[in-house]
Enzyme design. Structure first.
Site, mmCIF file in Angstrom:
data_model
loop_
_atom_site.group_PDB
_atom_site.id
_atom_site.type_symbol
_atom_site.label_atom_id
_atom_site.label_comp_id
_atom_site.label_asym_id
_atom_site.label_seq_id
_atom_site.Cartn_x
_atom_site.Cartn_y
_atom_site.Cartn_z
ATOM 1 N N ASP A 170 -28.875 26.594 40.808
ATOM 2 C CA ASP A 170 -29.593 28.177 41.067
ATOM 3 C C ASP A 170 -29.066 29.288 40.772
ATOM 4 O OD1 ASP A 170 -32.104 26.930 42.207
ATOM 5 O OD2 ASP A 170 -31.175 26.590 43.953
ATOM 6 N N ILE A 171 -27.876 29.420 41.203
ATOM 7 C CA ILE A 171 -26.657 30.446 40.790
ATOM 8 C C ILE A 171 -26.640 30.661 39.511
ATOM 9 C CG2 ILE A 171 -24.524 31.666 41.389
ATOM 10 C CD1 ILE A 171 -24.412 30.053 44.075
#
Length: 398
Positions: A170-171
């Site tokens: 996600d990051i």
């Protein structure tokens, strides 16, 4: 005092977003001065709001990824709600969405459709696996993508693969969406045109897997899982100290090994011993290398070991807990914490990593309650108070 504005002042972002990847990207934009309007479902909003209640009743993921935004609660499944969002997008510079694959296209909110209608718009589609291919419609939660990207295969101990302790996929996707928007804004500044941007979690994390990917593809084998140790460097590990701490050190070259042997281990002969003198030898004899280092650090407390390693010019660190990070002396000394307003009062948050020494601090505005800004933003669209009341009564907004 600097008169430089924040870099993205005057930029308006509309986001139909949830979870982490897209919200993390748009929070970076908000920190740098952009106005970010977050579209949420009336019945609970971004589902990350319900992940936990750890931040004094609020979800820690939501607090992390959503400061500085305005929340508008609109039901996109209703024609009137969808039309309101389209009107917001028409006046925006950037649109970001990370709905399930195909959902944005069904609503006419995919990047290609929006950019065809609004040539100056920059529209970002964030997906799990990309718009095409056999995985395009698979569910793509962070842990699943970590596995598909091979990150889990190189993380953990020889016996136990583990996922990253943070949502790495996600990051990664969030940061590539953020940088993609910045690049597209620069291009629009020279061409006058926006355009679509596509980012997938798998592509993003596969890029971050560059070292093991190249090592395995060109060297024949992927790096082994080695816990806190390094697969191809020694000594590079965590070593226990007399006070129960763990001190990590990393020797990157043979000059550093010499300093470690002479000034910390008290065994200068190891600098010349063929079994230790080169990194290749130390890796081949990793057990003996680690035994020598561990024996020297075991009688010391962690502060004593760190002081001795620092004095010798050997890279080192202490294995901190999350609580110790929150009170890290370096963050405190550099004044990196700020209060951020929220529905439960001020919450302590870190300043973002991008620093502009000649400009104002990044914007650290409030974390919004669900639908907190619905009325104000609909008013900006010219929707009357009576219509707002009727829309709310009909369940189109909240």
């Amino acid at each position: 005092m600097s008169t430089q504005p924040l870099p993205l002042e005057g930029v308006t972002v509309v986001a139909v977003e949830q979870a982490v990847a897209a919200p993390f990207a748009t929070r970076q934009l908000a920190d740098l001065g952009a106005r970010v309007v977050k579209i949420e479902r009336p019945d609970g909003g971004d589902f990350a709001r319900g992940y936990d209640t750890a931040a004094r009743g609020l979800a820690s993921h939501f607090v992390w990824c959503n400061r500085g935004k305005e929340s508008v609660a609109i039901d996109l499944k209703t024609p009137r709600g969808l039309e309101l969002v389209r009107r917001m997008v028409a006046g925006a510079d950037v649109f970001v969405q990370n709905l399930a694959q195909g959902a944005a296209a069904r609503l006419g909110l995919d990047a290609a459709t929006l950019c065809a209608a609004h040539p100056r718009l920059i529209a970002v589609d964030v997906s799990g696996y990309g718009a095409e291919g056999p995985y395009a419609h698979k569910r793509a939660y962070d842990m699943l993508v970590q596995c598909e990207a091979g990150l889990v295969s190189v993380t953990g101990t020889p016996d136990h693969p583990v996922k990253s302790g943070i949502p790495a996929a996600d990051i990664a996707a969030g940061m590539y969406a953020f940088s993609g928007v910045l690049a597209a804004l620069v291009r629009r500044g020279t061409t006058g045109r926006g355009g679509p941007v596509e980012v997938s979690l798998l592509d993003s994390l596969a890029e971050w897997m560059g070292h093991p990917l190249h090592h395995g593809s060109h060297g024949g084998t992927a790096p082994a899982r080695t816990g806190l140790a390094h697969a191809v460097i020694a000594p590079y590990d965590a070593y226990p100290t007399a006070d129960g701490g763990l001190v990590l050190l990393s020797v990157q070259n043979d000059r550093e090994w010499r300093r470690l042997a002479e000034q910390v281990l008290g065994r200068p002969e190891l600098a010349e011993d063929p079994a230790f003198a080169t990194n290749a030898a130390r890796v081949a004899g990793r057990g003996a290398t680690d035994t020598a280092v561990a024996a020297a650090l075991a009688p010391l407390t962690a502060p004593e070991a760190l002081a001795r390693l620092d004095a010798a010019g050997v890279a080192c660190a202490r294995l901190n807990s999350v609580a110790e990070l929150a009170d890290h002396p370096q963050l405190t000394a550099r004044d990196r914490w700020r209060p951020v307003d929220s529905p439960v009062g001020p919450l302590r948050s870190l300043l973002p990593p991008i620093v502009f020494p000649d400009g104002p601090e990044p914007r650290m505005d409030r974390i919004p309650a669900l639908g907190q800004d619905t009325d104000e933003i609909l008013g900006e669209l010219g929707v009357s108070e009576a219509e707002v009341k009727e829309l709310r009564s009909a369940g189109v907004i909240a």
